[in-house]
Design an enzyme around this catalytic site. Structure first.
Site, mmCIF file in Angstrom:
data_model
loop_
_atom_site.group_PDB
_atom_site.id
_atom_site.type_symbol
_atom_site.label_atom_id
_atom_site.label_comp_id
_atom_site.label_asym_id
_atom_site.label_seq_id
_atom_site.Cartn_x
_atom_site.Cartn_y
_atom_site.Cartn_z
ATOM 1 N N THR A 233 -7.431 13.060 -5.019
ATOM 2 C CA THR A 233 -8.115 12.572 -6.222
ATOM 3 C C THR A 233 -9.312 11.715 -5.847
ATOM 4 O OG1 THR A 233 -5.958 12.541 -7.315
ATOM 5 C CG2 THR A 233 -7.776 11.442 -8.443
ATOM 6 N N GLU B 73 -5.390 0.836 2.465
ATOM 7 C CA GLU B 73 -5.670 0.855 1.027
ATOM 8 C C GLU B 73 -5.400 -0.507 0.412
ATOM 9 O OE1 GLU B 73 -4.762 5.523 -0.117
ATOM 10 O OE2 GLU B 73 -3.116 4.095 -0.112
ATOM 11 N N LYS C 148 1.467 11.590 -13.114
ATOM 12 C CA LYS C 148 1.750 10.422 -12.270
ATOM 13 C C LYS C 148 2.319 9.241 -13.054
ATOM 14 C CE LYS C 148 -0.163 12.631 -8.799
ATOM 15 N NZ LYS C 148 0.665 13.224 -7.728
#
Length: 265
Positions: free
Chosen positions: A47, A129, A147
């Site tokens: 994504t 991250e 999700k």
């Protein structure tokens, strides 16, 4: 809890979009938050890859002068360089953009609960991250509606990054945190060995660490912050993939192509 904004008008009828098309819809919407001169946190995964491609297009068109990014993985670093996004190390990001530092991070997520807590890092990039996205002013998460979950841990592994030394011992300590939880199990993530001898080898993160995968029969029940603290107190655990209270905005691409924007209260 987050509060949802009005969904955008649907595109011309063309049937339900594929999951990859939905990812691209959400990613392009997130890039609309980027302004000239911003330093960005650049996420990792399929994504986030759509956001990188869109940023590259806009940079080449001259629409976002002065934008630079801090990558959250070696894969993202290579992708960003390929599409022409200037890169900075995390430690230089603040000096490059004055007092503002990293103004905005854009990344996907494996799961999003009703309070905008996340599971991230099933691809193995959770430590970088969390470092980059935790250093920024705003964290925009891009997902398709599959999700969204009632509880974290409902749809797959919750990753924990551990150092290689004594990893089986650390795995045992992680299991003790959830002693008595029905349906819980944990294992070291493995990949086929490069020698092709039929044996598996531990998966290695960009930091040279291992990943423990935690599985829950019906998601994680209990105080997430308490569980987070108990995991992080284990010597040998580097970080886990629960991103609690970090997301400021979640952009959800719905099956019909509409987009819902949920902002943290």
């Amino acid at each position: 809890m987050g509060s949802a904004a009005t969904a955008s008008p649907p595109p011309p009828p063309s049937g339900n979009l594929t999951q990859d098309e939905l990812k691209r819809v959400a990613a392009h919407r997130a890039v609309e938050f980027v302004e000239p001169g911003m330093t960005l946190g650049l996420g990792t995964g399929s994504t986030a890859g759509h956001a990188l491609d869109r940023l590259g297009d806009l940079l080449r068109a001259g629409a976002l002068p002065g934008v630079a990014g801090v990558p959250t993985s070696l894969k993202t670093e290579a992708h960003a360089a390929r599409v022409g996004i200037p890169l900075l190390p995390l430690e230089d990001a603040a000096s490059a953009s004055g007092a503002g530092g990293i103004r905005l991070s854009i990344d996907g997520a494996d799961e999003v609960d009703p309070d905008l807590n996340l599971v991230k890092g099933r691809g193995g990039s959770l430590l970088r991250e969390k470092m980059v996205e935790g250093a920024g002013d705003r964290f925009v998460v891009i997902v398709d509606e599959s999700k969204l979950v009632p509880r974290l841990g409902c749809t797959g592994a919750v990753p924990v990054e551990v150092i290689p030394f004594g990893a089986p011992h650390t795995l045992g300590l992680i299991r003790k945190v959830f002693d008595g939880v029905l349906g819980f199990h944990a294992r070291l993530r493995t990949v086929p060995a490069p020698k092709g001898d039929g044996l598996d080898a531990p998966f290695l993160t960009d930091n040279g660490n291992y990943i423990v995968e935690m599985f829950f029969e019906d998601g994680i029940r209990g105080d997430l912050r308490d569980i987070s603290d108990r995991l992080l107190r284990i010597t040998g655990v580097v970080e886990h993939g629960m991103f609690l209270g970090m997301a400021t905005t979640v952009i959800v691409a719905n099956k019909d192509g509409t987009v819902t924007v949920i902002n943290k209260k």
